[in-house]
Design a protein around this motif. Structure first.
Motif, mmCIF file in Angstrom:
data_model
loop_
_atom_site.group_PDB
_atom_site.id
_atom_site.type_symbol
_atom_site.label_atom_id
_atom_site.label_comp_id
_atom_site.label_asym_id
_atom_site.label_seq_id
_atom_site.Cartn_x
_atom_site.Cartn_y
_atom_site.Cartn_z
ATOM 1 N N ASP A 10 0.835 -1.205 0.000
ATOM 2 C CA ASP A 10 0.000 0.000 0.000
ATOM 3 C C ASP A 10 0.868 1.253 0.000
ATOM 4 O OD1 ASP A 10 -2.342 -1.430 -0.147
ATOM 5 O OD2 ASP A 10 -2.790 -1.296 1.999
ATOM 6 N N GLU A 11 1.990 1.196 0.728
ATOM 7 C CA GLU A 11 2.916 2.328 0.769
ATOM 8 C C GLU A 11 3.561 2.537 -0.600
ATOM 9 O OE1 GLU A 11 4.274 5.587 2.459
ATOM 10 O OE2 GLU A 11 3.030 4.184 3.587
ATOM 11 N N VAL A 12 4.015 1.449 -1.233
ATOM 12 C CA VAL A 12 4.597 1.540 -2.581
ATOM 13 C C VAL A 12 3.541 2.056 -3.561
ATOM 14 C CG1 VAL A 12 5.561 0.212 -4.523
ATOM 15 C CG2 VAL A 12 6.328 -0.258 -2.172
ATOM 16 N N LYS A 13 2.323 1.540 -3.444
ATOM 17 C CA LYS A 13 1.226 1.931 -4.347
ATOM 18 C C LYS A 13 0.951 3.427 -4.231
ATOM 19 C CE LYS A 13 -3.642 0.821 -5.284
ATOM 20 N NZ LYS A 13 -4.537 1.703 -4.552
ATOM 21 N N GLU A 14 0.931 3.930 -3.002
ATOM 22 C CA GLU A 14 0.666 5.348 -2.788
ATOM 23 C C GLU A 14 1.809 6.210 -3.340
ATOM 24 O OE1 GLU A 14 0.345 8.253 1.036
ATOM 25 O OE2 GLU A 14 -0.866 6.422 1.104
ATOM 26 N N GLU A 17 1.877 6.062 -7.027
ATOM 27 C CA GLU A 17 0.589 6.443 -7.607
ATOM 28 C C GLU A 17 0.095 5.385 -8.590
ATOM 29 O OE1 GLU A 17 0.705 10.505 -9.052
ATOM 30 O OE2 GLU A 17 1.675 11.206 -7.223
ATOM 31 N N TYR A 18 0.223 4.120 -8.200
ATOM 32 C CA TYR A 18 -0.235 3.019 -9.045
ATOM 33 C C TYR A 18 -1.747 2.871 -8.923
ATOM 34 C CZ TYR A 18 4.686 1.802 -9.064
ATOM 35 O OH TYR A 18 6.038 1.852 -9.200
ATOM 36 N N GLY A 19 -2.359 2.380 -9.990
ATOM 37 C CA GLY A 19 -3.800 2.178 -9.990
ATOM 38 C C GLY A 19 -4.232 0.942 -9.225
ATOM 39 N N SER A 20 -3.310 0.007 -9.018
ATOM 40 C CA SER A 20 -3.685 -1.238 -8.349
ATOM 41 C C SER A 20 -2.512 -1.793 -7.553
ATOM 42 C CB SER A 20 -4.126 -2.282 -9.386
ATOM 43 O OG SER A 20 -3.022 -2.667 -10.186
ATOM 44 N N ARG A 21 -2.832 -2.658 -6.597
ATOM 45 C CA ARG A 21 -1.789 -3.298 -5.799
ATOM 46 C C ARG A 21 -0.892 -4.211 -6.647
ATOM 47 N NH1 ARG A 21 -3.718 -5.876 -0.298
ATOM 48 N NH2 ARG A 21 -3.773 -3.786 0.524
ATOM 49 N N GLN A 25 3.100 -4.337 -6.716
ATOM 50 C CA GLN A 25 3.804 -5.586 -6.420
ATOM 51 C C GLN A 25 4.823 -5.910 -7.513
ATOM 52 O OE1 GLN A 25 1.286 -9.037 -5.895
ATOM 53 N NE2 GLN A 25 2.846 -9.999 -4.635
ATOM 54 N N ARG A 26 4.444 -5.688 -8.759
ATOM 55 C CA ARG A 26 5.365 -5.959 -9.874
ATOM 56 C C ARG A 26 6.613 -5.092 -9.740
ATOM 57 N NH1 ARG A 26 3.300 -4.206 -15.635
ATOM 58 N NH2 ARG A 26 3.633 -2.243 -14.587
#
Length: 131
Positions: A10-14, A17-21, A25-26
Motif C-alpha cells: 500500500d505504501e509503494v502503491k501510494e 501512484e499506481y492504480g492497483s496493488r 507488487q510488480r
C-alpha cells in the motif's frame, strides 16, 4: 519490526501512484530482485528481516548481476524487466519502492546499505547524502 505485505504494498502503491496493488507488487518484485544482487552479508540479511517475508525472499534470492550497477544502469535494468516500462517510469518505480524500503530499514541500516552501493543511490532511496 517487519511490515506486513499489504502495508508495504500500500505504501509503494501510494508513493508510485499506481492504480492497483498488483502494479505496485510488480515494481517491488523487480526492484528488490535487482537490489538484492548489490547487497551482501549482514546488510542484506538485516534488510530482509525488516521486509515482509515474500519480499525478503526476493531480496535474498536476487537476479544475478555481474557487476554493481550505477544508479542510472539500475533504473535502465528495472525498465528492461518491467513490461512496457520506459526509463522515466522505471525511475518512478525505483523511487517508490526504494523510498519505502528506506523507511522500513531505518537510518542506521540505510547508511550501511548505501555504503555497499555505487554513488547516486542515495537519491533513488529519497535520502540525498551531503557531499
Amino acid at each position: 519490526m517487519t511490515l506486513r505485505s499489504e502495508a508495504f504494498l500500500d505504501e509503494v502503491k501510494e508513493r508510485g501512484e499506481y492504480g492497483s496493488r498488483p502494479e505496485a507488487q510488480r515494481a517491488a518484485r523487480v526492484v528488490l530482485a535487482l537490489l538484492g544482487a548489490h547487497l551482501v552479508g549482514e546488510v542484506r540479511a538485516g534488510l530482509a528481516a525488516r521486509l515482509p517475508e515474500d519480499f525478503a525472499l526476493i531480496l535474498l534470492n536476487p537476479l544475478q548481476s555481474a557487476e554493481p550497477l550505477s544508479s542510472e544502469r539500475f533504473v535502465r535494468a528495472t525498465a528492461a524487466w518491467i513490461e512496457g516500462a520506459t526509463e522515466q517510469t522505471a525511475a518512478w518505480d525505483v523511487s517508490a519502492v526504494l523510498s519505502t524500503v528506506a523507511d522500513a530499514a531505518g537510518d542506521e541500516l540505510l547508511a550501511q546499505i548505501l555504503l555497499q552501493l555505487p554513488a547516486g543511490y542515495d537519491l533513488l532511496f529519497g535520502h540525498p547524502q551531503p557531499i
